[in-house]
Design a protein around this motif. Structure first.
Motif, PDB file in Angstrom:
ATOM      1  N   PHE A  69      26.827  58.030  30.415  1.00 57.89           N
ATOM      2  CA  PHE A  69      25.601  58.830  30.396  1.00 57.89           C
ATOM      3  C   PHE A  69      24.911  58.570  29.061  1.00 57.89           C
ATOM      4  N   ASP A  70      23.976  57.651  29.031  1.00 51.62           N
ATOM      5  CA  ASP A  70      23.213  57.333  27.823  1.00 51.62           C
ATOM      6  C   ASP A  70      24.116  57.134  26.610  1.00 51.62           C
ATOM      7  N   GLY A  71      25.155  56.325  26.770  1.00 56.78           N
ATOM      8  CA  GLY A  71      26.056  55.996  25.665  1.00 56.78           C
ATOM      9  C   GLY A  71      27.312  56.838  25.596  1.00 56.78           C
ATOM     10  N   VAL A  72      27.358  57.945  26.309  1.00 60.05           N
ATOM     11  CA  VAL A  72      28.528  58.821  26.329  1.00 60.05           C
ATOM     12  C   VAL A  72      29.313  58.525  27.605  1.00 60.05           C
ATOM     13  N   ARG A  73      30.593  58.229  27.459  1.00 60.88           N
ATOM     14  CA  ARG A  73      31.429  57.908  28.626  1.00 60.88           C
ATOM     15  C   ARG A  73      32.379  59.047  28.959  1.00 60.88           C
ATOM     16  N   ARG A  74      32.494  59.304  30.257  1.00 64.12           N
ATOM     17  CA  ARG A  74      33.373  60.365  30.766  1.00 64.12           C
ATOM     18  C   ARG A  74      34.105  59.855  32.008  1.00 64.12           C
ATOM     19  N   VAL A  75      35.289  60.405  32.244  1.00 62.94           N
ATOM     20  CA  VAL A  75      35.992  60.141  33.492  1.00 62.94           C
ATOM     21  C   VAL A  75      35.427  61.092  34.539  1.00 62.94           C
ATOM     22  N   VAL A  76      35.050  60.534  35.693  1.00 60.22           N
ATOM     23  CA  VAL A  76      34.395  61.296  36.752  1.00 60.22           C
ATOM     24  C   VAL A  76      35.193  61.132  38.039  1.00 60.22           C
ATOM     25  N   HIS A  77      35.314  62.204  38.790  1.00 56.47           N
ATOM     26  CA  HIS A  77      35.969  62.142  40.095  1.00 56.47           C
ATOM     27  C   HIS A  77      34.992  61.542  41.098  1.00 56.47           C
ATOM     28  N   MET A  78      35.456  60.554  41.873  1.00 58.16           N
ATOM     29  CA  MET A  78      34.573  59.730  42.700  1.00 58.16           C
ATOM     30  C   MET A  78      34.871  59.811  44.196  1.00 58.16           C
ATOM     31  N   ALA A  79      35.610  60.822  44.647  1.00 55.57           N
ATOM     32  CA  ALA A  79      36.029  60.896  46.049  1.00 55.57           C
ATOM     33  C   ALA A  79      34.858  60.888  47.027  1.00 55.57           C
ATOM     34  N   CYS A  80      33.698  61.393  46.625  1.00 54.66           N
ATOM     35  CA  CYS A  80      32.533  61.444  47.531  1.00 54.66           C
ATOM     36  C   CYS A  80      31.778  60.129  47.597  1.00 54.66           C
ATOM     37  N   VAL A  81      32.033  59.222  46.674  1.00 50.18           N
ATOM     38  CA  VAL A  81      31.277  57.966  46.617  1.00 50.18           C
ATOM     39  C   VAL A  81      32.194  56.766  46.370  1.00 50.18           C
TER      40      VAL A  81
END
Length: 90
Positions: A26-38
């Motif tokens: 996100f604009d240079g900030v990285r996060r772990v995201v849950h992706m089960a829907c996509v």
């Protein structure tokens, strides 16, 4: 009000169903995201993330428009890298 923010998929960590996770930027900030829907999304694509869960894919032009709208509203706190974070990486 709750808001979904677009982020770019940097790399998949796990692609298996309900346990799917990816690193999203996100604009240079990285996060772990849950992706089960996509789970069909690919690295380099944008997804809308709400509460740490990617809920849909979005095209790059629409993602850019959302970023511009948030910046114009002055509502970019929390998804852009803080100045102090940027200074630490220099």
């Amino acid at each position: 009000m709750c808001l979904g923010i677009p982020g770019k998929i940097v790399r998949w960590l796990e692609r298996d169903g309900v346990f799917a996770q990816a690193e999203v930027e996100f604009d240079g900030v990285r996060r772990v995201v849950h992706m089960a829907c996509v789970t069909e999304a690919e690295e380099g694509e944008f997804v809308i993330v709400h509460a740490g869960i990617a809920i849909s894919r979005v095209d790059p032009e629409e993602a850019e428009q959302i970023f511009k709208t948030l910046a114009a509203m002055g509502d970019d706190a929390g998804w852009q890298a803080a100045e102090s974070e940027d200074a630490e990486h220099e």
